[in-house]
Scaffold this motif. Structure first.
Motif, mmCIF file in Angstrom:
data_model
loop_
_atom_site.group_PDB
_atom_site.id
_atom_site.type_symbol
_atom_site.label_atom_id
_atom_site.label_comp_id
_atom_site.label_asym_id
_atom_site.label_seq_id
_atom_site.Cartn_x
_atom_site.Cartn_y
_atom_site.Cartn_z
ATOM 1 N N SER A 17 -50.151 21.950 98.734
ATOM 2 C CA SER A 17 -51.191 21.038 98.265
ATOM 3 C C SER A 17 -50.622 20.174 97.155
ATOM 4 O O SER A 17 -49.582 20.485 96.553
ATOM 5 C CB SER A 17 -52.395 21.834 97.756
ATOM 6 N N ASP A 18 -51.296 19.075 96.844
ATOM 7 C CA ASP A 18 -50.801 18.140 95.833
ATOM 8 C C ASP A 18 -50.632 18.795 94.474
ATOM 9 O O ASP A 18 -49.734 18.429 93.706
ATOM 10 C CB ASP A 18 -51.755 16.944 95.720
ATOM 11 N N ASP A 19 -51.493 19.792 94.169
ATOM 12 C CA ASP A 19 -51.401 20.452 92.864
ATOM 13 C C ASP A 19 -50.577 21.738 92.909
ATOM 14 O O ASP A 19 -50.550 22.506 91.954
ATOM 15 C CB ASP A 19 -52.799 20.761 92.321
#
Length: 323
Positions: free
Chosen positions: A26-28
């Motif tokens: 995921s992006d985070d």
């Protein structure tokens, strides 16, 4: 250089190689997703190394996850497959784990993603049915906060592997004692399976088991029927007399939907909160969600596993879906 009107597009994969499982973050960087070329997928939070999604090729979810589950690392996840270690519940009379919170710290620690591996050793001879992808996660004292270390001051190393195949999910936990003194532990794979209607569900494979009924004063009971049905709050710790390789099956409306096979895990917890308990759990949503979930939880929780310095303990489950 002269431009070409019809340039070739980039190749999606190397020519001659079968499609490969895809793994992404995921992006985070809070979760890892793996997808097989045939469409099956899993999603794992690094917080707790909690499997929060398992879908078949049609995108049908096989795990139950509360709509109110905290996925931001502020609280253990309600649903999916949380990891219970080194204590099941609480154990005020057990010196080594008496100060630890409910179900220990594995499910509330951030695990390290160690990498992936696939079954594609010989792509040319493999078929879609052979495809699988394994994700490995690690946890050691370096990831624990000072408070947790003070409550459980042992040197350990844990490897958790999640393997997705076309029709099954295997989760395996290895605990190594890297300390110079022994410690005792319990572990459990707290699996929330998704069902359509709990009133139509039978659990088979526990007919020869003794069990501890935690709803009725932790009394010891003997299974009397060949199939267990759920019609109220259920919280039982079964110890089947049959080997772990003998499956525990979830049958819904006369059709087997899941089979669970254990490896080196002697116990099976069966849990459903039913109406009153579900209403009392702030992170359980919808409140009617107990109708669509059933926890079948392989573990080693009756008594303690003693690990001497340098010893390891491994336990696993394989859940197979019936199409």
């Amino acid at each position: 250089m002269v431009g070409r009107a019809n340039k070739p597009t980039a190749l999606a994969s190397t020519p001659g190689l079968a499609p490969q499982p895809q793994v992404s973050f995921s992006d985070d960087n809070s979760r890892v997703t793996a997808v097989l070329p045939t469409g099956e997928s899993i999603e794992v939070l690094l917080y707790g190394a909690t499997v929060i999604s398992w879908k078949d090729k049609d995108g049908t979810e096989k795990l139950w996850l509360s709509e109110a589950a905290k996925l931001d690392g502020t609280k253990a996840v309600r649903g999916g497959i949380p990891l219970v270690f080194p204590v099941f519940g609480t154990a005020s009379d057990h010196a080594q784990t008496s100060k630890l919170p409910q179900h220990g710290f594995a499910r509330t620690s951030r695990w390290e993603f160690l990498g992936k591996s696939t079954s594609e050793s010989t792509p040319a001879s493999s078929t879609a049915a052979d495809l699988s992808v394994k994700l490995d996660f690690g946890l050691s004292p370096a990831a624990l906060d000072s408070d947790t270390k003070s409550k459980w001051p042992y040197v350990f190393n844990m490897i958790y592997s999640v393997t997705l195949s076309r029709d099954s999910l295997t989760t395996s936990l290895v605990v190594n004692n890297d300390d110079d003194k022994p410690f005792e532990c319990q572990l459990l794979l707290h699996t929330y399976l998704r069902v359509q209607d709990i009133s139509k569900v039978e659990i088979k494979g526990l007919s020869s088991a003794t069990y501890i009924d935690k709803v009725n004063g932790s009394s010891s009971q003997q299974t009397q029927s060949s199939a267990l049905t759920i019609s109220g709050e259920t919280d039982r710790v079964y110890t089947p007399a049959t080997p772990p390789t003998d499956p525990v099956s979830v049958v819904e409306g006369g059709k087997t939907t899941f089979t669970v096979v254990r490896d080196n895990l002697s116990d099976v917890v069966v849990w459903n909160p039913w109406t009153e308990k579900a209403n009392g759990l702030a992170d359980f949503a919808p409140k009617e969600g107990y109708k669509n979930m059933l926890c079948i939880e392989p573990g080693s929780v009756v008594g303690w596993q003693t690990l001497e310095p340098g010893e390891a303990f491994e336990g696993a489950q394989t859940i197979t879906i019936s199409n």
